[in-house]
Write a protein that holds these residues in place. Structure first.
Motif, PDB file in Angstrom:
ATOM      1  N   TYR A 154       0.831  -1.210   0.000  1.00  0.00           N
ATOM      2  CA  TYR A 154       0.000   0.000   0.000  1.00  0.00           C
ATOM      3  C   TYR A 154       0.867   1.263   0.000  1.00  0.00           C
ATOM      4  O   TYR A 154       0.523   2.266  -0.628  1.00  0.00           O
ATOM      5  CB  TYR A 154      -0.927   0.007   1.216  1.00  0.00           C
ATOM      6  N   VAL A 155       1.984   1.214   0.733  1.00  0.00           N
ATOM      7  CA  VAL A 155       2.908   2.350   0.748  1.00  0.00           C
ATOM      8  C   VAL A 155       3.438   2.608  -0.667  1.00  0.00           C
ATOM      9  O   VAL A 155       3.474   3.753  -1.136  1.00  0.00           O
ATOM     10  CB  VAL A 155       4.075   2.097   1.727  1.00  0.00           C
ATOM     11  N   GLY A 158       0.724   4.069  -2.876  1.00  0.00           N
ATOM     12  CA  GLY A 158       0.586   5.507  -2.629  1.00  0.00           C
ATOM     13  C   GLY A 158       1.708   6.310  -3.275  1.00  0.00           C
ATOM     14  O   GLY A 158       1.478   7.384  -3.838  1.00  0.00           O
ATOM     15  N   LYS A 179      -9.539   3.624  -5.945  1.00  0.00           N
ATOM     16  CA  LYS A 179     -10.291   3.914  -4.716  1.00  0.00           C
ATOM     17  C   LYS A 179     -11.645   3.202  -4.725  1.00  0.00           C
ATOM     18  O   LYS A 179     -12.041   2.579  -3.733  1.00  0.00           O
ATOM     19  CB  LYS A 179     -10.493   5.428  -4.580  1.00  0.00           C
ATOM     20  N   PHE A 198      -5.929   3.738   3.882  1.00  0.00           N
ATOM     21  CA  PHE A 198      -5.678   5.094   4.356  1.00  0.00           C
ATOM     22  C   PHE A 198      -4.192   5.444   4.230  1.00  0.00           C
ATOM     23  O   PHE A 198      -3.831   6.561   3.859  1.00  0.00           O
ATOM     24  CB  PHE A 198      -6.120   5.217   5.826  1.00  0.00           C
ATOM     25  N   ALA A 199      -3.325   4.482   4.534  1.00  0.00           N
ATOM     26  CA  ALA A 199      -1.880   4.706   4.443  1.00  0.00           C
ATOM     27  C   ALA A 199      -1.471   5.022   3.005  1.00  0.00           C
ATOM     28  O   ALA A 199      -0.642   5.907   2.762  1.00  0.00           O
ATOM     29  CB  ALA A 199      -1.122   3.478   4.945  1.00  0.00           C
ATOM     30  N   GLY A 201      -3.328   6.414   0.691  1.00  0.00           N
ATOM     31  CA  GLY A 201      -3.787   7.776   0.411  1.00  0.00           C
ATOM     32  C   GLY A 201      -2.899   8.819   1.053  1.00  0.00           C
ATOM     33  O   GLY A 201      -2.602   9.858   0.448  1.00  0.00           O
ATOM     34  N   LEU A 202      -2.453   8.544   2.269  1.00  0.00           N
ATOM     35  CA  LEU A 202      -1.593   9.493   2.990  1.00  0.00           C
ATOM     36  C   LEU A 202      -0.244   9.642   2.293  1.00  0.00           C
ATOM     37  O   LEU A 202       0.275  10.758   2.150  1.00  0.00           O
ATOM     38  CB  LEU A 202      -1.392   9.014   4.438  1.00  0.00           C
ATOM     39  N   VAL A 203       0.334   8.537   1.863  1.00  0.00           N
ATOM     40  CA  VAL A 203       1.624   8.583   1.159  1.00  0.00           C
ATOM     41  C   VAL A 203       1.480   9.394  -0.132  1.00  0.00           C
ATOM     42  O   VAL A 203       2.328  10.237  -0.444  1.00  0.00           O
ATOM     43  CB  VAL A 203       2.140   7.160   0.853  1.00  0.00           C
ATOM     44  N   LEU A 205      -0.667  11.698  -0.784  1.00  0.00           N
ATOM     45  CA  LEU A 205      -0.848  13.104  -0.415  1.00  0.00           C
ATOM     46  C   LEU A 205       0.481  13.756  -0.032  1.00  0.00           C
ATOM     47  O   LEU A 205       0.752  14.904  -0.404  1.00  0.00           O
ATOM     48  CB  LEU A 205      -1.844  13.207   0.742  1.00  0.00           C
ATOM     49  N   LEU A 206       1.328  13.016   0.688  1.00  0.00           N
ATOM     50  CA  LEU A 206       2.647  13.550   1.067  1.00  0.00           C
ATOM     51  C   LEU A 206       3.511  13.811  -0.165  1.00  0.00           C
ATOM     52  O   LEU A 206       4.229  14.813  -0.232  1.00  0.00           O
ATOM     53  CB  LEU A 206       3.362  12.569   2.011  1.00  0.00           C
ATOM     54  N   SER A 209       2.185  16.945  -1.908  1.00  0.00           N
ATOM     55  CA  SER A 209       1.989  18.133  -1.060  1.00  0.00           C
ATOM     56  C   SER A 209       2.830  19.343  -1.479  1.00  0.00           C
ATOM     57  O   SER A 209       2.316  20.475  -1.451  1.00  0.00           O
ATOM     58  CB  SER A 209       2.223  17.790   0.415  1.00  0.00           C
TER      59      SER A 209
END
Length: 431
Positions: A154-155, A158, A179, A198-199, A201-203, A205-206, A209
């Motif tokens: 998942y990482v 992302g 998604k 969620f992880a 998606g967060l990666v 987004l980072l 950013s």
């Protein structure tokens, strides 16, 4: 004999010849790099986290190659093909994992030579080509996540979604498809941990950013440019005319793919398709992004430019093989091989012929000669180096690329004159 490894050797031979042909032919037939590549090089001369038209990844890629190879044109044709064959390789890995069969995996990639996005248009490195490896990698790791639900997959998913969005905003259509896939699996109570999704998606987004910060500081200029390019929100008829034209164009560009596919099918007989995990996955990552583009055209009355669809068809070969299943006729493989070789050679020969016959293309622009003339005139009058070129991405961008001092490209000097040092040489192009 290990036939699996034997077949795989032919696949790597195909990748080599694709890389070699599509690097060599434009290198010997073109006088100048194509428009989009020069544009990316212009942006790369003064790297930022975004540009007027697009996110920054294509500019980062060409600037890395400029630092390695300088203004040697072949390097950027080579760069473009590296992106293409990387995408091919991960489509192959994905297909091999889906079918557990090297032969079917190779066929799923060879079929892509019937789509001109992956041959004729590839010498021009641009944001469409820049998406390709990340599109295939995102699909590959989506499948890995679907199979094993491992956090590290998942990482990586992302990471590649983030890099894909930094290539071009249209990558979001694939991200939405992925998604929807996970939301559907969670709804069906499959073994998918929400924390892992969620992880990812967060990666992503980072990764994007810094570009989001740049967007907010620059009034979302590149998003506005993209919306303007669609020509949306026109007359009522546009909401029907453009979607119909979109569908017709997709059918036409896939004709060579259909011809190649025909030589793999035993009998043209329609049968009921049984939904399984493979088809479910391919539906969300292959069909849904294309459907979303059609919806965009319908809802906004937007014109979808053909080249925007470049990465959307990467998994069509995989989808085709999964659908036809037992209708695949191995006995017709020799006929398929002849048809494949025909299309494989037709594209570069057509490109070469068009390049030789026509002398009014962007790639016929004498950028190098103009740069030499300007340098000679400059150094007869001045001792300092040219540090800045001002003008549009084509004329000024060509100077930025060809001049030995590698000056920074800027579109205009409005509000920027205070940053110019007294020893900086400046050249204007255009008016």
């Amino acid at each position: 004999m290990n036939y699996s490894k034997y077949i795989e050797k032919y696949y790597f031979l195909f990748l080599f010849f694709h890389l070699f042909l599509w690097t060599l032919i434009p290198s010997i037939s073109n006088l100048n790099l194509p428009l989009d590549t020069i544009e990316a090089l212009a942006w790369g001369s003064d790297l930022k986290w975004g540009f007027v038209k697009h996110p920054p990844l294509s500019a980062f890629a060409v600037e890395i190659f400029y630092n390695l190879f300088g203004n040697r044109d072949w390097a950027y044709y080579f760069l473009s093909q590296l992106f293409v064959i990387t995408a091919f390789y991960f489509v192959y890995l994905l297909s091999k994992d889906i079918f557990k069969n090297n032969f079917l995996a190779i066929i799923s990639v060879l079929l892509l030579e019937g789509i001109f996005f992956y041959n004729y248009t590839t010498p021009e490195f641009n944001v469409n080509i820049a998406q390709l490896p990340f599109w295939s990698l995102a699909c590959f790791f989506s499948w890995r996540c679907l199979k094993s639900d491992k956090f590290f997959d998942y990482v990586l998913l992302g990471l590649f979604i983030g890099l894909g969005i930094l290539s071009k905003y249209l990558f979001i259509y694939l991200a939405i498809g992925i998604k929807f896939l996970f939301l559907y699996l969670i709804y069906k109570k499959r073994k998918i941990r929400i924390l892992n999704v969620f992880a990812a998606g967060l990666v992503a987004l980072l990764i994007i950013s810094p570009h989001l910060i740049w967007l907010s500081e620059n009034n979302f200029i590149s998003i506005n440019y993209g919306l303007q390019r669609t020509g949306g929100l026109g007359s009522i008829t546009d909401h029907f005319y453009f979607p119909i034209m979109f569908v017709l164009k997709q059918i036409v560009l896939l004709i060579p793919f259909f011809i190649m596919s025909y030589f793999l099918i035993d009998k043209l007989k329609i049968k009921k398709i049984k939904m399984n995990n493979k088809l479910l996955f391919l539906f969300f990552v292959c069909i849904i992004p294309i459907f979303l583009m059609l919806c965009t055209s319908f809802l906004l009355g937007a014109k979808i430019r053909t080249m925007w669809m470049t990465p959307f068809y990467l998994l069509t070969g995989v989808l085709f093989i999964e659908i036809i299943g037992d209708k695949l006729n191995i006995k017709k493989i020799k006929k398929f091989a002849f048809v494949f070789i025909f299309f494989f050679l037709l594209s570069p020969m057509t490109y070469l012929t068009v390049s030789i016959i026509s002398d009014s293309k962007r790639t016929d622009y004498p950028g190098k000669e103009i740069a030499i003339l300007i340098e000679n005139r400059w150094y007869k009058n001045f001792s300092n180096d040219i540090k800045i070129v001002v003008g549009d991405e084509w004329y000024a961008g060509n100077l930025s690329y060809h001049l030995a001092s590698r000056p920074k490209w800027v579109n205009d000097l409005k509000g920027k004159t205070s940053n110019i040092k007294s020893e900086d040489g400046v050249i204007y192009t255009g008016n």
